[in-house]
Design an enzyme around this catalytic site. Structure first.
Site, PDB file in Angstrom:
ATOM      1  N   SER A 196     -14.705 -10.102  -2.682  1.00 14.01           N
ATOM      2  CA  SER A 196     -14.800 -10.868  -1.445  1.00 14.01           C
ATOM      3  C   SER A 196     -15.993 -10.491  -0.584  1.00 14.01           C
ATOM      4  O   SER A 196     -16.482 -11.313   0.173  1.00 14.01           O
ATOM      5  CB  SER A 196     -13.502 -10.729  -0.650  1.00 14.01           C
ATOM      6  OG  SER A 196     -13.194  -9.369  -0.433  1.00 14.01           O
ATOM      7  N   HIS A 224     -11.404 -16.081  -4.068  1.00 16.02           N
ATOM      8  CA  HIS A 224     -12.720 -16.694  -3.858  1.00 16.02           C
ATOM      9  C   HIS A 224     -13.261 -17.414  -5.084  1.00 16.02           C
ATOM     10  O   HIS A 224     -14.404 -17.844  -5.088  1.00 16.02           O
ATOM     11  CB  HIS A 224     -13.723 -15.632  -3.400  1.00 16.02           C
ATOM     12  CG  HIS A 224     -13.385 -15.036  -2.076  1.00 16.02           C
ATOM     13  ND1 HIS A 224     -13.695 -15.656  -0.884  1.00 16.02           N
ATOM     14  CD2 HIS A 224     -12.715 -13.909  -1.750  1.00 16.02           C
ATOM     15  CE1 HIS A 224     -13.251 -14.917   0.124  1.00 16.02           C
ATOM     16  NE2 HIS A 224     -12.650 -13.845  -0.384  1.00 16.02           N
ATOM     17  N   LYS A 254      -8.477 -20.513   1.323  1.00 17.36           N
ATOM     18  CA  LYS A 254      -9.936 -20.550   1.230  1.00 17.36           C
ATOM     19  C   LYS A 254     -10.382 -21.935   0.758  1.00 17.36           C
ATOM     20  O   LYS A 254     -10.334 -22.871   1.542  1.00 17.36           O
ATOM     21  CB  LYS A 254     -10.416 -19.378   0.397  1.00 17.36           C
ATOM     22  CG  LYS A 254     -10.280 -18.127   1.299  1.00 17.36           C
ATOM     23  CD  LYS A 254     -10.242 -16.808   0.672  1.00 17.36           C
ATOM     24  CE  LYS A 254      -9.947 -15.777   1.766  1.00 17.36           C
ATOM     25  NZ  LYS A 254      -9.531 -14.486   1.266  1.00 17.36           N
TER      26      LYS A 254
END
Ligand SMILES: *Cc1c(COP(=O)(O)O)cnc(C)c1O
Length: 408
Positions: A196, A224, A254
């Site tokens: 990250s 991610h 996300k």
């Protein structure tokens, strides 16, 4: 009773303790502040944020596909609120399991090519629930050194022995297993799929082979990678063929643009977690709006693979422009060293109209404070070019510190 540095009257040892801690953090440039921020997408402008009455182009959002602002996603959330109300009302195991959960879990499992899925309240809660439910007394947990804080937190909630292997160092993980695997009953290896704060990817195929040869269960946290690599399926699909990861964990917060966490795995594993993951049992289920928004976002991700490739393309344009190592994900770190340098660089970019938040210890190791650029689909090529130009002209960074993506 005494008057503290800030002029406030500290009446208890608790206040005195907090004031002293804050003063230490302030001196080390490690004090943090919450800033009211409104995010928006405006025609022809890419992702903007409003802060303290000013407007910036943001390179600090994990909303990689800008789906939090998508009309269809917002409409789905509103409709679900109208139908089911604002909250789940209880744990999913009690009465909080509204019908949208089943649909989302089926869709996630299909997309990730797994048998089943389970949705948690957040990614953080997912890791706190999954890890101790699978690894206990007499077991071994191996964790990559740069894994997300909630992987370490989840590991600490388990009585299993935890070993940390050097970042992305498969040989180091192998050495630990050669020495120690036989002393433990079960073993679990946990890593971020995309790191990250560094943006680099785990060597997932090599880790899968290692885990297979030592009978270790591999878990990848793809917070991610989901939505932006492997046509949206995630980092274990990024090199074409699917790498089989038995525990595919991720977040809805996300690229999905909302809130929540998930795990895709085999049916027995998912069934076990429904009974044993404490953060599922003892926390309220996600609000219906969050589940509906995730379903709508997943629809877009599945039907628009051309959208999913854009954040990485923007990141690669940036790294090419600056001669940095080629981006492996939409996250690009620029390591500057101490916290003060990172804060100064962030301030300089703010003056140029860009919001790029400085990342400091303890989020990253001491001496590796950095700017962390996160690229998204809505960034225009012109935004990226101008940002690269300002960075090249105005920010002094060393090539050695940024020679490889995992600079820490
Ligand atoms: C953001 C993040 C999480 C936490 O997910 P939330 O849904 O925000 O709680 C977990 N793991 C990694 C690697 C992350 O980057």
């Amino acid at each position: 009773m005494r008057t503290s540095e800030s002029g406030r009257i500290a009446v208890t040892s608790l206040d005195t303790f907090a004031e002293a801690k804050l003063a230490d953090l302030e001196r080390a440039d490690l004090r943090r502040h919450l800033v009211a921020t409104r995010r928006a997408l405006e025609a022809g402008e890419g992702p903007v944020v409003y802060r303290n009455g000013r407007k910036y182009i943001s390179f600090s959002c994990n909303d990689y596909l800008n789906l939090s602002q998508h009309p269809a996603v917002k409409a789905a959330a509103i409709a679900a609120t109208e139908t089911y109300g604002t909250g789940a009302g209880a744990s999913r195991l009690v009465t909080g399991n509204h019908p949208l959960f089943d649909r989302l879990e089926e869709r996630l499992a299909l997309f990730k090519q797994a048998e089943a899925a389970i949705v948690f309240g957040s990614g953080y809660l997912a890791n706190l629930g999954i890890i101790p439910a699978l690894a206990g007394q007499g077991d071994l947990i191996l964790v990559d050194a740069l894994s997300h804080a909630c992987i370490f937190a989840g590991s600490r909630l388990s009585p299993a022995e935890c070993r940390v292997f050097r970042h992305n160092d498969v040989d180091h993980a192998r050495k630990i297993l050669e020495k120690e695997r036989a002393s433990f009953r079960n073993a679990l290896l946990v890593t971020d799929g995309v790191f990250s704060m560094d943006g680099d990817r785990a060597p997932i195929a090599e880790l899968a082979a290692l885990c297979a040869s030592f009978d270790v269960w591999l878990m990848s946290d793809d917070a991610h990678g989901f939505g932006v690599l492997g046509e949206g399926r995630g980092s274990n699909f990024a090199s074409g063929a699917k790498v089989d990861v038995p525990l595919q964990m991720g977040t809805l917060s996300k690229a999905i643009g909302g809130y929540g966490g998930y795990l895709c795995a085999s049916r027995p594993v998912i069934e076990l977690l429904k009974t044993r993951a404490r953060t599922l049992l003892f926390a309220t289920g996600l609000p219906p709006a969050s589940v509906a928004a995730a379903l709508a976002a997943l629809d877009i991700i599945e039907h628009e693979p051309e959208l999913t490739v854009r954040p990485l393309a923007r990141a690669r344009a940036f790294t090419a422009e600056l001669g940095l190592p080629e981006a492996q994900s939409p996250i690009v770190p620029l390591v500057l060293g101490d916290a003060a340098a990172a804060l100064a660089a962030s301030k300089l970019l703010e003056d140029e109209g860009f919001l790029v938040v400085a990342i400091r210890p303890p989020t990253v190791p001491e001496g590796t404070a950095r700017l962390r650029f996160a690229f998204c689909a809505a960034h225009t090529e012109a935004d990226v070019a101008r940002l690269a130009q300002v960075v090249a002209e105005r920010i002094a960074y060393s090539s050695e510190m940024n020679a490889c993506p995992q600079s820490s």
